[in-house]
Write a protein that holds these residues in place. Structure first.
Motif, PDB file in Angstrom:
ATOM      1  N   ILE A   1      13.198   0.679  -7.719  1.00 36.88           N
ATOM      2  CA  ILE A   1      12.872   0.302  -6.347  1.00 36.88           C
ATOM      3  C   ILE A   1      13.865   0.922  -5.373  1.00 36.88           C
ATOM      4  N   VAL A   2      15.139   0.829  -5.709  1.00 37.52           N
ATOM      5  CA  VAL A   2      16.182   1.404  -4.846  1.00 37.52           C
ATOM      6  C   VAL A   2      15.959   2.901  -4.667  1.00 37.52           C
ATOM      7  N   ASP A   3      15.634   3.603  -5.743  1.00 35.35           N
ATOM      8  CA  ASP A   3      15.425   5.049  -5.684  1.00 35.35           C
ATOM      9  C   ASP A   3      14.211   5.407  -4.827  1.00 35.35           C
ATOM     10  N   LEU A   4      13.120   4.638  -4.983  1.00 38.69           N
ATOM     11  CA  LEU A   4      11.900   4.922  -4.226  1.00 38.69           C
ATOM     12  C   LEU A   4      12.172   4.848  -2.724  1.00 38.69           C
ATOM     13  N   PHE A   5      12.897   3.806  -2.306  1.00 40.71           N
ATOM     14  CA  PHE A   5      13.190   3.657  -0.882  1.00 40.71           C
ATOM     15  C   PHE A   5      14.206   4.694  -0.422  1.00 40.71           C
ATOM     16  N   SER A   6      15.186   4.978  -1.256  1.00 40.58           N
ATOM     17  CA  SER A   6      16.208   5.955  -0.896  1.00 40.58           C
ATOM     18  C   SER A   6      15.596   7.328  -0.657  1.00 40.58           C
ATOM     19  N   GLU A   7      14.640   7.711  -1.484  1.00 41.82           N
ATOM     20  CA  GLU A   7      13.977   9.001  -1.333  1.00 41.82           C
ATOM     21  C   GLU A   7      13.205   9.095  -0.022  1.00 41.82           C
ATOM     22  N   ALA A   8      12.832   7.932   0.525  1.00 47.28           N
ATOM     23  CA  ALA A   8      12.136   7.901   1.813  1.00 47.28           C
ATOM     24  C   ALA A   8      13.108   7.785   2.988  1.00 47.28           C
TER      25      ALA A   8
ATOM     26  N   GLY B   1       0.811  -1.215   0.000  1.00 48.64           N
ATOM     27  CA  GLY B   1       0.000   0.000   0.000  1.00 48.64           C
ATOM     28  C   GLY B   1       0.838   1.255   0.000  1.00 48.64           C
ATOM     29  N   MET B   2       1.931   1.220   0.776  1.00 47.45           N
ATOM     30  CA  MET B   2       2.774   2.401   0.876  1.00 47.45           C
ATOM     31  C   MET B   2       3.521   2.675  -0.437  1.00 47.45           C
ATOM     32  N   VAL B   3       4.044   1.613  -1.049  1.00 44.80           N
ATOM     33  CA  VAL B   3       4.779   1.782  -2.314  1.00 44.80           C
ATOM     34  C   VAL B   3       3.845   2.297  -3.400  1.00 44.80           C
ATOM     35  N   ALA B   4       2.634   1.747  -3.465  1.00 41.18           N
ATOM     36  CA  ALA B   4       1.667   2.214  -4.454  1.00 41.18           C
ATOM     37  C   ALA B   4       1.302   3.671  -4.212  1.00 41.18           C
ATOM     38  N   GLY B   5       1.071   4.022  -2.946  1.00 39.28           N
ATOM     39  CA  GLY B   5       0.696   5.393  -2.615  1.00 39.28           C
ATOM     40  C   GLY B   5       1.781   6.398  -2.957  1.00 39.28           C
ATOM     41  N   ILE B   6       3.018   6.072  -2.625  1.00 39.03           N
ATOM     42  CA  ILE B   6       4.141   6.964  -2.925  1.00 39.03           C
ATOM     43  C   ILE B   6       4.288   7.136  -4.431  1.00 39.03           C
ATOM     44  N   THR B   7       4.180   6.033  -5.177  1.00 41.69           N
ATOM     45  CA  THR B   7       4.333   6.091  -6.636  1.00 41.69           C
ATOM     46  C   THR B   7       3.271   6.978  -7.263  1.00 41.69           C
ATOM     47  N   LEU B   8       2.030   6.839  -6.818  1.00 39.90           N
ATOM     48  CA  LEU B   8       0.939   7.641  -7.381  1.00 39.90           C
ATOM     49  C   LEU B   8       1.035   9.101  -6.963  1.00 39.90           C
ATOM     50  N   GLU B   9       1.404   9.356  -5.723  1.00 43.69           N
ATOM     51  CA  GLU B   9       1.568  10.747  -5.275  1.00 43.69           C
ATOM     52  C   GLU B   9       2.680  11.440  -6.053  1.00 43.69           C
ATOM     53  N   LYS B  10       3.785  10.737  -6.302  1.00 47.21           N
ATOM     54  CA  LYS B  10       4.871  11.328  -7.088  1.00 47.21           C
ATOM     55  C   LYS B  10       4.411  11.691  -8.496  1.00 47.21           C
ATOM     56  N   ALA B  11       3.412  10.947  -8.992  1.00 43.45           N
ATOM     57  CA  ALA B  11       2.883  11.211 -10.329  1.00 43.45           C
ATOM     58  C   ALA B  11       1.786  12.275 -10.322  1.00 43.45           C
ATOM     59  N   GLY B  12       1.534  12.874  -9.149  1.00 44.14           N
ATOM     60  CA  GLY B  12       0.567  13.958  -9.067  1.00 44.14           C
ATOM     61  C   GLY B  12      -0.858  13.539  -8.776  1.00 44.14           C
ATOM     62  N   LYS B  13      -1.069  12.289  -8.379  1.00 43.42           N
ATOM     63  CA  LYS B  13      -2.411  11.816  -8.073  1.00 43.42           C
ATOM     64  C   LYS B  13      -2.752  12.052  -6.611  1.00 43.42           C
ATOM     65  N   LYS B  14      -4.017  12.317  -6.353  1.00 46.22           N
ATOM     66  CA  LYS B  14      -4.501  12.510  -4.994  1.00 46.22           C
ATOM     67  C   LYS B  14      -4.949  11.161  -4.442  1.00 46.22           C
ATOM     68  N   THR B  15      -4.278  10.700  -3.388  1.00 49.70           N
ATOM     69  CA  THR B  15      -4.551   9.352  -2.890  1.00 49.70           C
ATOM     70  C   THR B  15      -4.850   9.356  -1.395  1.00 49.70           C
TER      71      THR B  15
ATOM     72  N   ALA C   1       8.238  -9.803   0.413  1.00 55.23           N
ATOM     73  CA  ALA C   1       8.424  -8.363   0.208  1.00 55.23           C
ATOM     74  C   ALA C   1       8.650  -8.025  -1.256  1.00 55.23           C
ATOM     75  N   GLY C   2       9.320  -8.928  -1.980  1.00 56.27           N
ATOM     76  CA  GLY C   2       9.531  -8.698  -3.406  1.00 56.27           C
ATOM     77  C   GLY C   2       8.223  -8.617  -4.167  1.00 56.27           C
ATOM     78  N   LYS C   3       7.305  -9.526  -3.833  1.00 51.47           N
ATOM     79  CA  LYS C   3       5.982  -9.512  -4.481  1.00 51.47           C
ATOM     80  C   LYS C   3       5.205  -8.256  -4.107  1.00 51.47           C
ATOM     81  N   ALA C   4       5.284  -7.848  -2.852  1.00 47.99           N
ATOM     82  CA  ALA C   4       4.573  -6.642  -2.418  1.00 47.99           C
ATOM     83  C   ALA C   4       4.990  -5.430  -3.228  1.00 47.99           C
ATOM     84  N   VAL C   5       6.293  -5.269  -3.416  1.00 46.41           N
ATOM     85  CA  VAL C   5       6.803  -4.109  -4.144  1.00 46.41           C
ATOM     86  C   VAL C   5       6.447  -4.184  -5.620  1.00 46.41           C
ATOM     87  N   ARG C   6       6.657  -5.333  -6.228  1.00 47.71           N
ATOM     88  CA  ARG C   6       6.409  -5.458  -7.677  1.00 47.71           C
ATOM     89  C   ARG C   6       4.938  -5.303  -8.022  1.00 47.71           C
ATOM     90  N   THR C   7       4.056  -5.911  -7.242  1.00 48.86           N
ATOM     91  CA  THR C   7       2.625  -5.802  -7.543  1.00 48.86           C
ATOM     92  C   THR C   7       2.118  -4.388  -7.278  1.00 48.86           C
TER      93      THR C   7
END
Length: 374
Positions: free
Chosen positions: A55-62, A14-28, A357-363
């Motif tokens: 994936i590395v970049d997404l976590f690093s930014e957090a 949920g967190m990875v999906a939320g961060i990805t969508l927020e970075k793209a300008g979506k309201k979540t 955890a790999g499946k969580a991030v990829r999905t």
């Protein structure tokens, strides 16, 4: 309340999906009960065998630093599991025989760290082990109550007294080339594991304990902070109790805390996790998904749900919500066009996305990408 995407579940997916969508300008919005698989997180993404920079970049930014080194990692019971990508303070070894002599250090009265199992497992790999216990004055208050002698409570203490731990370990250390400590450092101060390694004249390895996982809780805190900093709305300690669907489309959900106020969305992501977080529920006759009543893949013969050999692969862990190739959830055999599934609620029935955890991030990334295409 209206959002572009409503995410049900505040764990890793949920967190990875939320961060990805927020970075793209979506309201979540993320709706989280509070308990999730990050409380069991081992610190490594076992099924991610390639250095995926996104994936590395997404976590690093957090603020979550990862490292990539294909090999094996030490598990809490002294066994080893293949891994390649892990948190910065989690060791990945080229082979299971990573040392010559090992000093395993635990805290007196702390029973959630399996020193004897670790010693047995390491000795089977040809390493000589010695187990010792520290009796720190700061631990005496915790020892008075078994409920206090848990990883999180100890971690809060350890972030303050880690220098004493270093001093005590230096006294205990003889000719060992490696020290194994419980993974109870760095909950509030991420620099502590590195400082411990600098202060002990031997290789330091942090091994897992019983949940809750200190690395997992630290990762959850940092991902949540990143999500909210990007503008995401986080409903903590809440639970979806019903959904409004019509003609194969989800329109809104209602939660326990918000009573009759529905949360509307153009898209929804179901990332409620597995059995522990009640993303999947079972009774003597079936396994089902409780929020939307989605199709679940499971064996109707209850005797086939489990393997009597406890340590073997358990069939029920493969059960999960059915989804099409783009992770649209299936209901009555038909895809729900604006509802996506991510994480362990899928079970292990989608091996192409990996496991744990790999499946969580990829999905999560796949679901977010599909939403961004619309």
């Amino acid at each position: 309340m209206k959002f572009d995407t409503v995410i049900i579940g505040g764990g890793l997916a949920g967190m990875v999906a939320g961060i990805t969508l927020e970075k793209a300008g979506k309201k979540t919005a993320i709706i989280s009960t509070g308990q999730n698989a990050l409380h069991f997180f081992s610190g490594s993404f076992e099924s991610l065998q390639e250095p995926e920079q996104r994936i590395v970049d997404l976590f690093s930014e957090a603020g979550v630093r990862l490292h990539y080194s294909p090999g094996v990692r030490l598990m809490p019971l002294g066994t080893f599991r293949e891994s390649a990508l892990a948190l910065e303070d989690i060791d990945i070894f080229p082979s299971a025989q990573f040392a010559r002599k090992v000093l395993i250090v635990n805290f007196l009265g702390y029973h959630d760290f399996f020193s004897s199992f670790l010693a047995d497992g390491l000795e089977k790999q040809g390493m000589s082990c010695r187990v010792r216990f520290l009796n720190l004055p700061e631990m005496e208050k915790l020892e008075q109550s078994p409920s206090e002698m848990r990883s999180v409570q100890i971690a809060r203490t350890m972030d303050r007294v880690w220098e004493k731990v270093v001093q005590e370990v230096r006294v205990l250390l003889k000719d060992e080339d490696t020290v194994v400590l419980p993974q109870v450092f760095g909950l509030q101060d991420m620099s502590v594991p590195g400082r411990i390694r600098q202060g002990i004249p031997a290789r330091v390895v942090f091994a897992g304990t019983l949940p809750p996982s200190v690395p997992g809780l630290r990762t959850q805190i940092l991902l949540k902070q990143r999500y909210q900093l990007l503008g995401g709305t986080y409903f903590m300690g809440d639970e979806v109790v019903r959904a409004h669907m019509h003609d194969g489309v989800v329109h809104s959900v209602a939660t326990k805390n918000l009573d009759n106020h529905y949360i509307e969305g153009d898209h929804f992501i179901l990332a409620t996790g597995g059995y522990f977080s009640k993303g999947l529920v079972s009774n003597p006759f079936q396994v089902f998904e409780p929020v939307f009543g989605l199709d679940v893949e499971y064996n109707e013969d209850r005797n086939a749900w489990y393997n009597p050999a406890f340590k073997e692969d358990q069939p029920y862990m493969h059960f999960g919500v059915k989804a099409d190739e783009n992770l649209h959830a299936l209901k009555d055999g038909q895809p729900v066009e604006n509802l996506y599934v991510a994480g362990s609620v899928l079970g292990n029935n989608r091996p192409e996305f990996g496991t744990a955890a790999g499946k969580a991030v990829r999905t999560a990334l796949k679901a977010a990408d599909e939403i961004l295409k619309v």
